[in-house]
Design a protein around this motif. Structure first.
Motif, PDB file in Angstrom:
ATOM      1  N   THR A 178      -6.336   5.048   1.561  1.00  0.00           N
ATOM      2  CA  THR A 178      -6.968   5.603   0.369  1.00  0.00           C
ATOM      3  C   THR A 178      -5.918   5.854  -0.712  1.00  0.00           C
ATOM      4  N   GLU A 191      -1.176   4.594  -2.404  1.00  0.00           N
ATOM      5  CA  GLU A 191      -2.035   4.384  -1.250  1.00  0.00           C
ATOM      6  C   GLU A 191      -1.437   5.061  -0.016  1.00  0.00           C
ATOM      7  N   CYS A 193      -2.089   6.019   4.246  1.00  0.00           N
ATOM      8  CA  CYS A 193      -2.894   5.842   5.454  1.00  0.00           C
ATOM      9  C   CYS A 193      -3.251   7.223   5.981  1.00  0.00           C
ATOM     10  N   GLU A 220      -8.807  -5.025   6.705  1.00  0.00           N
ATOM     11  CA  GLU A 220      -9.150  -4.709   5.315  1.00  0.00           C
ATOM     12  C   GLU A 220     -10.297  -3.715   5.182  1.00  0.00           C
ATOM     13  N   TRP A 223      -9.788  -0.032   4.031  1.00  0.00           N
ATOM     14  CA  TRP A 223      -9.727   0.349   2.621  1.00  0.00           C
ATOM     15  C   TRP A 223     -11.087   0.835   2.111  1.00  0.00           C
ATOM     16  N   LYS A 242      -2.838  -6.977   7.865  1.00  0.00           N
ATOM     17  CA  LYS A 242      -4.269  -6.846   7.600  1.00  0.00           C
ATOM     18  C   LYS A 242      -5.099  -7.921   8.296  1.00  0.00           C
TER      19      LYS A 242
END
Length: 243
Positions: A178, A191, A193, A220, A223, A242
């Motif tokens: 985020t 960003e 985690c 992915e 996200w 990813k």
């Protein structure tokens, strides 16, 4: 309580259980219905507390996000296998490797059977069980509380356990990625985690703090998720896989 759902709404719930988030465009295409019809179905599910509106789509409620192990293992299994293969190919023989929690991490353990002279240190009970079949891989497992639904071990003893080693590579997963506002400036976002529980985040931080390199595995869809416990900014990782 008797909940009266249409067949399509049941299918949407099944899809959410499998992948946690669905976009309106995706659902419209998959069910061959208009976006307006998708929104009506979403509104009905959200009103019943079975789903949660998200930007451009719908997700499972927060209380269901950290679902049981077998459900999460089946979710995005092809992507997790691809990530696991990529990660395993980059782990040199003779390395000491920390493996954190999560089903993607377990998938990595399944790919390590051909490696030589590895020392694996983990609190992932499922990963340790997989590696126990290989007598040429030295496996160390943390002590602490075993979470049966997650098949991992967390708690202060797990945090202390990782601090007794220095790993060449520390590999963790996370519940969500985020963008968060930077403390230094209100204009810049970074960003991060995130994990669902503080104890999960603390174990991941212990792995990060005692590794020469840190790798993040996060398909992915992470996200599109939300979680509340900060682990680390993405800039702290040497590699992000990813799939």
């Amino acid at each position: 309580m008797n909940i009266d759902l249409s067949n399509r709404q049941h299918h949407i719930l099944t899809r959410l259980t499998q992948q946690s988030y669905c976009s309106i465009d995706q659902l419209s295409s998959d069910f061959s219905i208009t976006k307006q019809t998708v929104r009506r179905d979403i509104n009905a599910l959200c009103d019943l507390g079975l789903a949660r509106r998200r930007n451009g789509g719908v997700s499972v409620p927060a209380s269901l996000e950290n679902s049981n192990y077998l459900t999460r293992k089946a979710s995005f299994s092809d992507v997790k296998h691809k990530i696991a293969t990529q990660v395993a190919q980059q782990i040199p023989n003779g390395s000491t490797v920390f493996l954190g929690i999560g089903t993607t991490i377990s998938a990595i353990a399944e790919q390590l059977g051909q490696h030589q002279q590895l020392r694996i240190v983990t609190n992932n009970f499922e990963a340790a069980a997989i590696l126990s079949h290989y007598d040429h891989i030295e496996t160390w497992i943390a002590g602490g509380r075993l979470r049966h639904n997650d098949r991992d071990i967390i708690g202060e003893s797990s945090d202390d356990f990782f601090q007794q080693f220095i790993a060449d590579i520390g590999i963790i997963s996370c519940a969500a990625v985020t963008p968060l506002q930077s403390i230094e400036t209100s204009k810049k976002t970074v960003e991060w985690c995130l994990d669902h529980e503080l104890q999960e985040a603390k174990v991941s931080q212990a792995i990060i703090n005692n590794s020469l390199q840190t790798w993040l595995v996060a398909h992915e869809n992470k996200w599109h998720q939300q979680a509340s416990s900060k682990v680390a900014p993405l800039t702290n990782f040497n590699q992000v896989f990813k799939g």
